[in-house]
Scaffold this motif. Sequence first.
Motif, PDB file in Angstrom:
ATOM      1  N   ASP A   1       8.714  -6.973  -3.470  1.00 28.70           N
ATOM      2  CA  ASP A   1       7.371  -7.099  -3.407  1.00 28.70           C
ATOM      3  C   ASP A   1       6.655  -5.748  -3.040  1.00 28.70           C
ATOM      4  O   ASP A   1       5.574  -5.496  -3.374  1.00 28.70           O
ATOM      5  N   SER A   2       7.385  -5.101  -2.122  1.00 26.47           N
ATOM      6  CA  SER A   2       7.082  -3.760  -1.615  1.00 26.47           C
ATOM      7  C   SER A   2       7.144  -2.634  -2.660  1.00 26.47           C
ATOM      8  O   SER A   2       6.373  -1.621  -2.631  1.00 26.47           O
ATOM      9  N   PHE A   3       7.838  -2.879  -3.497  1.00 29.70           N
ATOM     10  CA  PHE A   3       7.977  -1.604  -4.676  1.00 29.70           C
ATOM     11  C   PHE A   3       6.770  -1.635  -5.675  1.00 29.70           C
ATOM     12  O   PHE A   3       6.533  -2.737  -6.210  1.00 29.70           O
ATOM     13  N   THR A   4       6.391  -0.507  -6.022  1.00 23.65           N
ATOM     14  CA  THR A   4       5.062  -0.269  -6.682  1.00 23.65           C
ATOM     15  C   THR A   4       5.479  -0.278  -7.960  1.00 23.65           C
ATOM     16  O   THR A   4       6.556   0.556  -8.505  1.00 23.65           O
ATOM     17  N   HIS A   5       4.775  -1.224  -8.967  1.00 25.90           N
ATOM     18  CA  HIS A   5       5.071  -1.287 -10.370  1.00 25.90           C
ATOM     19  C   HIS A   5       3.532  -1.269 -11.034  1.00 25.90           C
ATOM     20  O   HIS A   5       2.870  -1.925 -10.787  1.00 25.90           O
TER      21      HIS A   5
ATOM     22  N   LEU B   1       0.016   9.353  -6.402  1.00 28.29           N
ATOM     23  CA  LEU B   1      -0.115   7.865  -6.644  1.00 28.29           C
ATOM     24  C   LEU B   1      -0.653   7.346  -5.248  1.00 28.29           C
ATOM     25  O   LEU B   1       0.093   7.487  -4.463  1.00 28.29           O
ATOM     26  N   LYS B   2      -1.835   6.623  -5.390  1.00 27.10           N
ATOM     27  CA  LYS B   2      -2.232   5.907  -4.255  1.00 27.10           C
ATOM     28  C   LYS B   2      -2.856   4.432  -4.546  1.00 27.10           C
ATOM     29  O   LYS B   2      -3.634   4.447  -5.606  1.00 27.10           O
ATOM     30  N   HIS B   3      -2.648   3.402  -3.910  1.00 28.60           N
ATOM     31  CA  HIS B   3      -3.130   2.219  -4.244  1.00 28.60           C
ATOM     32  C   HIS B   3      -3.056   1.251  -2.618  1.00 28.60           C
ATOM     33  O   HIS B   3      -2.378   1.648  -1.927  1.00 28.60           O
ATOM     34  N   SER B   4      -4.145   0.464  -2.720  1.00 27.02           N
ATOM     35  CA  SER B   4      -4.353  -0.313  -1.437  1.00 27.02           C
ATOM     36  C   SER B   4      -3.474  -1.572  -1.256  1.00 27.02           C
ATOM     37  O   SER B   4      -3.437  -2.437  -0.444  1.00 27.02           O
ATOM     38  N   GLY B   5      -2.477  -1.826  -2.356  1.00 26.64           N
ATOM     39  CA  GLY B   5      -1.501  -2.827  -2.351  1.00 26.64           C
ATOM     40  C   GLY B   5      -2.018  -4.093  -3.026  1.00 26.64           C
ATOM     41  O   GLY B   5      -3.109  -4.630  -2.744  1.00 26.64           O
TER      42      GLY B   5
ATOM     43  N   GLY C   1      16.560   4.589  -6.123  1.00 26.83           N
ATOM     44  CA  GLY C   1      15.793   5.586  -4.979  1.00 26.83           C
ATOM     45  C   GLY C   1      14.266   5.911  -5.253  1.00 26.83           C
ATOM     46  O   GLY C   1      13.607   6.584  -4.623  1.00 26.83           O
ATOM     47  N   ALA C   2      13.714   5.351  -6.508  1.00 27.60           N
ATOM     48  CA  ALA C   2      12.437   5.512  -6.893  1.00 27.60           C
ATOM     49  C   ALA C   2      11.468   4.990  -5.936  1.00 27.60           C
ATOM     50  O   ALA C   2      11.912   3.978  -5.293  1.00 27.60           O
ATOM     51  N   ARG C   3      10.191   5.539  -5.705  1.00 31.57           N
ATOM     52  CA  ARG C   3       9.263   4.999  -4.923  1.00 31.57           C
ATOM     53  C   ARG C   3       8.339   4.048  -5.689  1.00 31.57           C
ATOM     54  O   ARG C   3       7.652   3.288  -5.383  1.00 31.57           O
ATOM     55  N   ALA C   4       8.119   4.289  -7.127  1.00 34.70           N
ATOM     56  CA  ALA C   4       7.475   3.583  -8.012  1.00 34.70           C
ATOM     57  C   ALA C   4       7.908   3.784  -9.326  1.00 34.70           C
ATOM     58  O   ALA C   4       8.661   4.731  -9.765  1.00 34.70           O
TER      59      ALA C   4
ATOM     60  N   PRO D   1       0.668  -1.193   0.043  1.00 33.27           N
ATOM     61  CA  PRO D   1      -0.325  -0.082  -0.076  1.00 33.27           C
ATOM     62  C   PRO D   1       0.725   1.302  -0.037  1.00 33.27           C
ATOM     63  O   PRO D   1       1.838   1.404   0.529  1.00 33.27           O
ATOM     64  N   LEU D   2       0.391   2.369  -0.940  1.00 36.49           N
ATOM     65  CA  LEU D   2       1.133   3.424  -0.914  1.00 36.49           C
ATOM     66  C   LEU D   2       0.383   4.551  -1.295  1.00 36.49           C
ATOM     67  O   LEU D   2      -0.604   4.569  -1.977  1.00 36.49           O
TER      68      LEU D   2
END
Length: 461
Positions: A179-183, A206-210, A142-145, A78-79
Amino acid sequence: MASDELKGRRTGTEENRRAARFLAGRFEEFGLLELEGAPGYLQPLPFREVAPPEIGLLEVGEAGFRQGEDLLVVQGAPLELHGEGVFAGYGWVDSLAGRDDFEGLDCRGKVVFVLGGSPEGRGLRDLFRAMEKKRRWASERGARALVELYQLPMPWPFFRRYFGRKRLTLGKDSTPQDDSFTHAFVNAPDKGALKLKIKAGAPVHLKHSGTSKKTLSAANVVGWVPGSDSLLREEFILVTAHFDHVGTTALNGGGTPEDSIFNGARDNAIGTVALLNAAYHLAHRPARRSVVFLAVNAEEMGLLGSSYYAEHPLVPLEKTVFNLNTDGAGYTDTTLVAFVGMGRTNADSALLSAARAQGLQPVLNPAPEQNLYERSDNISFSARGVPSVSISPGFREMSKEIMRHYHQVTDEADTLDFQYVTRFCRVFAEAVRRVADQTERPFWSPGDPFEAVGKALYHLP
């Protein structure tokens, strides 16, 4: 294989495991030998089922995209992120070619937007092969997504159907940290305008529930028959057909009020039975070369079973001199048999003669616009250098008649012409035998795109 009791043979279900045990029992009954790594003829597959986020939103300036519509988050914890985005070309790094699409970019804490696929190609296979690398490169900087701008020739609804619902991945594909990195993928109506917004520093939300994952049990089914020739028996023909299908409406959507099971008679119970028939005949009268029979799983999930075997072969690929695959969506002409990949290897004569021996007319490379050669399990082996051809029941194009049954609940065994299916199975068995018996070692035709990787695999000049 297409009975209601097996409920569409979706990979990861108990019914799919029952189908695998049924096939393993036939291999044992026919007298096929086991291979190390597949006790009881079953090669375990380390699958995980991935469920997409229930909620997802991407905003770039005033442009908005929603999960399951024009946004697909395929991985990530989630992010929620408010910040900046950077555009990094394809997000590709190739030190030998002197390419680094991230050079000069500050990716730390940001969303990295890239073009879908790789500089080497925009096909589905190119995209799947590139995904893990692109995630890793973006994360290391260092990217978040990572968000890919969708640009495959395949229509977005087909791509969305795969990633927008529960799907399978191979457990080896990523580590828990990955697995935690958003793609994600986004289908922007105007990619050029979106790129300009990103480069101009438009705010990104950017928002999602994972995504969520769980381990599933599944297997390929594999056995082999030693060759009769004391020299050629050290060369192996690999025979493949996928036995999975897409399951039920509860897992797949669609269907009718009267029928909820996608039985998959044409796709690919016919091919599975053709493989069994060939195994029976070769076990009772071996060919000159040895033959491995591989009923692969999870083709419908992205060719995962064949990809796993190609990466973890039970017979070394350098000893595997040819792959003959069978797959199909259906047939429209019972006087025909279709060959996909003709002209690409030196096995054409053996294959065509098998069709003519049963009085069927060969159709070469039908529906070329569909790129069928790269959409079935043979490509898992071709991409690693093993020459391959795929055989299908008779059709010339992906017509309305084909689509009437393709991935539909109407694809029932009682709608088949069993006289034709029998002839098709005989063609396939005879094709296996003739390629396994031909004196010349199978190989790519000169100039084929896979010739170079084939020479590297077999250590040829």
